[in-house]
Design an enzyme around this catalytic site. Structure first.
Site, PDB file in Angstrom:
ATOM      1  N   HIS A   1      -2.604  -1.051  -3.437  1.00 46.11           N
ATOM      2  CA  HIS A   1      -3.729  -0.130  -3.295  1.00 46.11           C
ATOM      3  C   HIS A   1      -3.480   1.090  -4.170  1.00 46.11           C
ATOM      4  CE1 HIS A   1      -4.355  -1.862   1.030  1.00 46.11           C
ATOM      5  NE2 HIS A   1      -4.840  -2.655   0.096  1.00 46.11           N
TER       6      HIS A   1
ATOM      7  N   SER B   1       0.858  -1.190   0.000  1.00 42.26           N
ATOM      8  CA  SER B   1       0.000   0.000   0.000  1.00 42.26           C
ATOM      9  C   SER B   1       0.893   1.239   0.000  1.00 42.26           C
ATOM     10  CB  SER B   1      -0.964  -0.033   1.193  1.00 42.26           C
ATOM     11  OG  SER B   1      -1.890   1.039   1.118  1.00 42.26           O
TER      12      SER B   1
ATOM     13  N   ASP C   1      -4.549  -4.731   5.908  1.00 48.55           N
ATOM     14  CA  ASP C   1      -4.907  -5.530   4.740  1.00 48.55           C
ATOM     15  C   ASP C   1      -3.737  -6.434   4.361  1.00 48.55           C
ATOM     16  OD1 ASP C   1      -6.518  -6.416   2.630  1.00 48.55           O
ATOM     17  OD2 ASP C   1      -5.662  -4.959   1.241  1.00 48.55           O
TER      18      ASP C   1
END
Length: 358
Positions: free
Chosen positions: A197, A171, A293
């Protein structure tokens, strides 16, 4: 608790006003100034000493990249870029990340007030993350943006089954971390699936950029492709990426089911699919990023027999996702980013001394 102080730099008065409204509506942050261009911003940075900048990519008087490069050499600080969804805009954005920007948000093109206000959680979340990010002074880089270092060669005396796979999740800070891993991989490495992401509209440009820089082939996943050695498949910004089995082959699958951990694509979704389909044939890699995540999915991979590596805290922009995976007991090895490609390949052939065993 001290509020996060933000300086907005944007040539659009409307964007400055809307960003100010959005940021000031959050109890933990405040706008302490807004500048129409980098020339004005320089003095405001000196006098106001903000915690985070939001910076428009394209502005008059001084290009956003030129300003960012000078800033990161002379006074490194957290910067969130505001970028247009154009081919040029995305290229400039990735160059900004190379120069040290923490993250970026897309600038909406139509119905600015409504669409920007819909981005409230994303914008303020990235400002919040940027305020805690590890920022480094910019060192000289190659003019083509390529990372330094040589290709890691596959040991010739060890065969790697075509069943082997590399599964990567990242991310905040991940665009540069992914590049730093892939650019060192040889063209005969196993197939790679990646979830980063990233907003829809930027993933294709990111994949194309990686494809130009790397010896392996990199593309935005379309769904249904056979996973081939020496190829990397990047989750598109609008869909989860999953690994599936079709007969004797691994294939990609895209899904537009609900976001997981507030993300689509989600790293957990990719990792869980790899646990189910690849098991011990996979090497999992979790890189820099905020939040959790990927942690649960990496634990599933661990239980299925995969070997998992996490980026170490020192080399992370944000030590969030790797830390969560380590805390869950999902990680087998903690590795500095500069050693990650070597450790991935060493594990795939069962060779090499382990770095930091968890």
């Amino acid at each position: 608790m001290k509020k996060i102080s933000v300086l907005i730099i944007d040539d659009s008065a409307l964007i400055r006003k809307l960003l100010t409204e959005i940021i000031n509506a959050r109890p933990d942050m405040e706008v302490i100034g807004a500048a129409p261009d980098p020339i004005v911003a320089r003095e405001m940075i000196r006098t106001l000493n903000p915690d985070v900048l939001t910076l428009d990519v394209e502005m008059p008087k001084m290009d956003g990249l030129e300003f960012l490069e000078k800033l990161m050499r002379l006074r490194p600080m957290p910067v969130v870029m505001v970028s247009t969804l154009t081919e040029r805009g995305s290229e400039v954005t990735f160059r900004a990340l190379e120069l040290g920007a923490v993250d970026f948000v897309a600038k909406p093109k139509m119905d600015i007030r409504n669409s920007l206000e819909a981005y409230t959680d994303e914008i303020t979340g990235k400002i919040r993350t940027a305020s805690t990010a590890r920022i480094h002074r910019l060192e000289p880089v190659a003019s083509n943006g390529a990372a330094s270092g040589s290709i890691v060669q596959m040991p010739r005396h060890h065969g790697i089954s075509t069943e082997k796979l590399i599964i990567i999740g990242a991310s905040t800070g991940g665009t540069e971390a992914i590049k730093d891993v892939l650019i060192h991989l040889p063209p005969d490495c196993p197939g790679i699936l990646i979830t980063q992401h990233m907003p829809e509209g930027f993933t294709r440009s990111f994949a194309e950029r990686l494809d130009r820089l790397c010896k392996i082939r990199v593309k935005e996943a379309e769904g249904g492709e056979r996973v081939l050695p020496g190829h990397a498949y990047l989750a598109p910004g609008h869909s989860h990426l999953l690994l599936k089995k079709s007969g004797a082959n691994y294939v990609t699958e895209l899904s537009q089911t609900d976001p997981v951990n507030r993300h689509r694509p989600s790293v957990d979704v990719l990792f869980q699919s790899a646990a189910h389909c690849a098991g011990k044939n996979a090497v999992g890699v979790i890189l820099t990023g905020m939040g959790k995540d990927g942690a649960a999915g990496m634990l599933d991979m661990h239980h299925a027999g995969a070997y998992n590596l996490a980026q170490d805290e020192t080399s992370c922009v944000v030590f969030g996702m790797p830390k969560e995976a380590i805390t869950l007991g999902a990680v087998d090895e903690i590795v500095p980013l500069q050693d990650m490609a070597r450790r991935i390949l060493a594990r795939l052939v069962g060779a090499g001394k382990q770095a930091v065993r968890v």
